[in-house]
Design an enzyme around this catalytic site. Structure first.
Site, PDB file in Angstrom:
ATOM      1  N   SER A 227      38.283  31.655  46.848  1.00 26.26           N
ATOM      2  CA  SER A 227      38.743  33.031  46.744  1.00 26.26           C
ATOM      3  C   SER A 227      39.585  33.425  47.956  1.00 26.26           C
ATOM      4  O   SER A 227      40.550  32.745  48.281  1.00 26.26           O
ATOM      5  CB  SER A 227      37.540  33.958  46.544  1.00 26.26           C
ATOM      6  OG  SER A 227      37.941  35.235  46.119  1.00 26.26           O
TER       7      SER A 227
ATOM      8  N   TRP B 143      40.951  37.621  36.456  1.00 29.20           N
ATOM      9  CA  TRP B 143      41.482  38.376  37.599  1.00 29.20           C
ATOM     10  C   TRP B 143      42.343  37.476  38.485  1.00 29.20           C
ATOM     11  O   TRP B 143      43.360  37.899  39.021  1.00 29.20           O
ATOM     12  CB  TRP B 143      40.305  38.949  38.376  1.00 29.20           C
ATOM     13  CG  TRP B 143      40.623  39.831  39.545  1.00 29.20           C
ATOM     14  CD1 TRP B 143      40.316  39.591  40.852  1.00 29.20           C
ATOM     15  CD2 TRP B 143      41.260  41.120  39.537  1.00 29.20           C
ATOM     16  NE1 TRP B 143      40.732  40.628  41.648  1.00 29.20           N
ATOM     17  CE2 TRP B 143      41.311  41.586  40.864  1.00 29.20           C
ATOM     18  CE3 TRP B 143      41.785  41.917  38.525  1.00 29.20           C
ATOM     19  CZ2 TRP B 143      41.857  42.804  41.216  1.00 29.20           C
ATOM     20  CZ3 TRP B 143      42.349  43.133  38.872  1.00 29.20           C
ATOM     21  CH2 TRP B 143      42.377  43.563  40.207  1.00 29.20           C
TER      22      TRP B 143
ATOM     23  N   HIS C  76      34.263  33.425  38.365  1.00 28.37           N
ATOM     24  CA  HIS C  76      34.751  33.339  39.745  1.00 28.37           C
ATOM     25  C   HIS C  76      33.623  32.908  40.679  1.00 28.37           C
ATOM     26  O   HIS C  76      32.790  33.709  41.098  1.00 28.37           O
ATOM     27  CB  HIS C  76      35.296  34.711  40.162  1.00 28.37           C
ATOM     28  CG  HIS C  76      36.020  34.710  41.471  1.00 28.37           C
ATOM     29  ND1 HIS C  76      37.284  34.199  41.617  1.00 28.37           N
ATOM     30  CD2 HIS C  76      35.661  35.160  42.703  1.00 28.37           C
ATOM     31  CE1 HIS C  76      37.681  34.350  42.871  1.00 28.37           C
ATOM     32  NE2 HIS C  76      36.708  34.921  43.552  1.00 28.37           N
TER      33      HIS C  76
ATOM     34  N   LYS D  96      42.688  31.344  50.077  1.00 25.34           N
ATOM     35  CA  LYS D  96      43.998  31.811  50.536  1.00 25.34           C
ATOM     36  C   LYS D  96      44.185  31.415  52.005  1.00 25.34           C
ATOM     37  O   LYS D  96      45.246  30.939  52.418  1.00 25.34           O
ATOM     38  CB  LYS D  96      44.119  33.322  50.395  1.00 25.34           C
ATOM     39  CG  LYS D  96      43.841  33.919  49.017  1.00 25.34           C
ATOM     40  CD  LYS D  96      44.028  35.428  49.030  1.00 25.34           C
ATOM     41  CE  LYS D  96      43.188  36.173  48.017  1.00 25.34           C
ATOM     42  NZ  LYS D  96      43.451  35.860  46.632  1.00 25.34           N
TER      43      LYS D  96
END
Length: 425
Positions: free
Chosen positions: A263, A354, A404, A267
């Protein structure tokens, strides 16, 4: 590469119309619209990049600078007076399976300088330096395993009843709270070490967290303003400092470090790897918007929604593209291209709309031309893979069932991909 993103058979870097994004998520493919992706192999002067030298000396630095200017901000080097203090060593950890080390990284010799605590497990069944998986964690080093001897973090944390975070502090009940995301024993059994640090050591994850993090407290040492980079940049910078330590540990093969994250911390892992080419293998799990999914795809989380909720994660300029994403001079496929020619693995989840799994896969496909420039031709097909059927090549990918999260199933694929590129070669 010209075509329309109507299905997952034909993909393209060129489309004709620009969708308007909003903070209300779109989950209808017919409303994604069409868009133009910048070509990673056309430089700022409009010249085609056809050689490795052109990429390495001209185009790659251009793209890196564009991400610094428009998305994440600057990426400073290590402080001159960084210090590594090994605080504990237990050679009989986990019933004799591992050596556990805790290392405090002090970022400056100045009194009261900020620091980061690394937890490192190394397998005992080998006598030679081992490859290591590294990544940041969400709830303190003590949360990745139930080992009662891991130091309990005293840093600020987000309130979480399930993980026993009380008054923004961890408690003894927080031990092992995230162990389902960190299969330590499995990694050790496969010959890998594990190194992690709490991301809040670098910057607490809230809008004023920068005041207590490295972006504020190391401005003089790093010669950088706090507004010149965002929280993702600070977390990414910390991953490179873990690598700095690993290069001093003779039990670690520092040339075989696998950087990973889930998540927002995926990044950070991607941005760290883009700047720091010492990482041998790069793995991203559910990175989504601002990580692996295409910003120009009006699906799931968008620039508008992410910068409204987490403006401090990015350089302030990124939010200005919320209503004009077509003017953003790069997109996330170009971030993935910066990893080349190193092995890169992207993981998505079927129900994680998402994060836009399709957008993540499209990003990977549009980074492929740069890998081909380096004769890396074992690349994913144009059609999205079958659920739970991983692809292993020069670039790898899987989309699993579920939502997720980072699961044991994900880790088994990460280990196999790393074995192929680190052990079998």
């Amino acid at each position: 590469m010209v075509g329309r993103y109507i299905d997952l058979i034909f993909f393209s870097a060129l489309c004709l119309a620009f969708p308007v994004q909003s903070q209300t998520p779109n989950y209808d493919e017919t409303k994604v619209g069409e868009y133009v992706l910048p070509d990673p192999l056309i430089d700022n002067n409009g010249r085609q990049v056809t050689t490795k030298i052109q990429w390495l000396e001209t185009r790659r630095p251009e793209i890196l600078d564009l991400f610094k200017e428009h998305v994440y901000g600057k990426f400073p080097g290590a402080p001159d007076d960084i210090q590594f203090k090994v605080t504990t060593v237990d050679k009989t950890a986990l019933n004799g399976k591992a050596t556990r080390k805790e290392i405090t990284v002090v970022f400056s010799s100045v009194q009261g300088a900020p620091s980061m605590d690394i937890l490192l497990y190394l397998p005992n069944q080998t006598t030679k330096p081992v490859p290591v998986f590294i990544g940041l964690n969400y709830f303190g080093n003590h949360s990745i395993h139930s080992d009662p001897n891991i130091r309990l973090s005293t840093r600020w944390m987000r309130e979480n009843d399930a993980y026993k975070i009380v008054d923004n502090k961890a408690t003894e009940g927080s031990r092992g709270a995230h162990k389902h995301r960190w299969p330590v024993e499995t990694l050790l059994a496969n010959g890998y070490g594990v190194a992690t640090a709490y991301y809040g050591d670098l910057e607490p994850d809230h809008e004023t967290g920068w005041q207590d993090g490295v972006r504020n407290k190391l401005q003089a040492e790093l010669q950088i303003s706090s507004t010149d980079w965002g929280a993702i940049g600070a977390w990414a910078w910390g991953l490179s400092r873990i690598q700095d330590y690993l290069e001093t540990d003779n039990q670690v093969n520092a040339n075989q470090v696998v950087i990973t994250g889930h998540s927002r911390l995926a990044k950070a892992a991607l941005w760290s790897a883009a700047n720091d080419t010492r990482f041998a293998v790069v793995i991203s799990n559910d990175a989504g918007e601002g990580g692996t999914s295409l910003a120009r795809r009006n699906y799931g989380e968008t620039i508008a929604s992410i910068t409204n909720t987490f403006p401090y994660w990015f350089h302030p300029r990124y939010a200005t593209y919320s209503d004009e994403v077509e003017n953003l001079p790069i997109d996330q496929h170009m971030l993935l291209a910066l990893i080349s020619p190193r092995p890169l693995y992207i993981a998505s989840a079927q129900d994680d709309r998402w994060a836009d799994p399709k957008g993540e896969y499209l990003s990977l496909l549009n980074a492929a031309p740069v890998y081909r420039l380096f004769e890396k031709n074992k690349l994913p097909p144009e059609k999205l893979p079958i659920i739970n059927l991983p692809i292993f090549g020069d670039v790898g990918y899987h989309i699993r069932d579920g939502g997720h999260d980072i699961t044991f199933k994900d880790w088994t694929h990460f280990i196999k991909f790393s074995d192929i590129h680190l052990k079998e070669k």
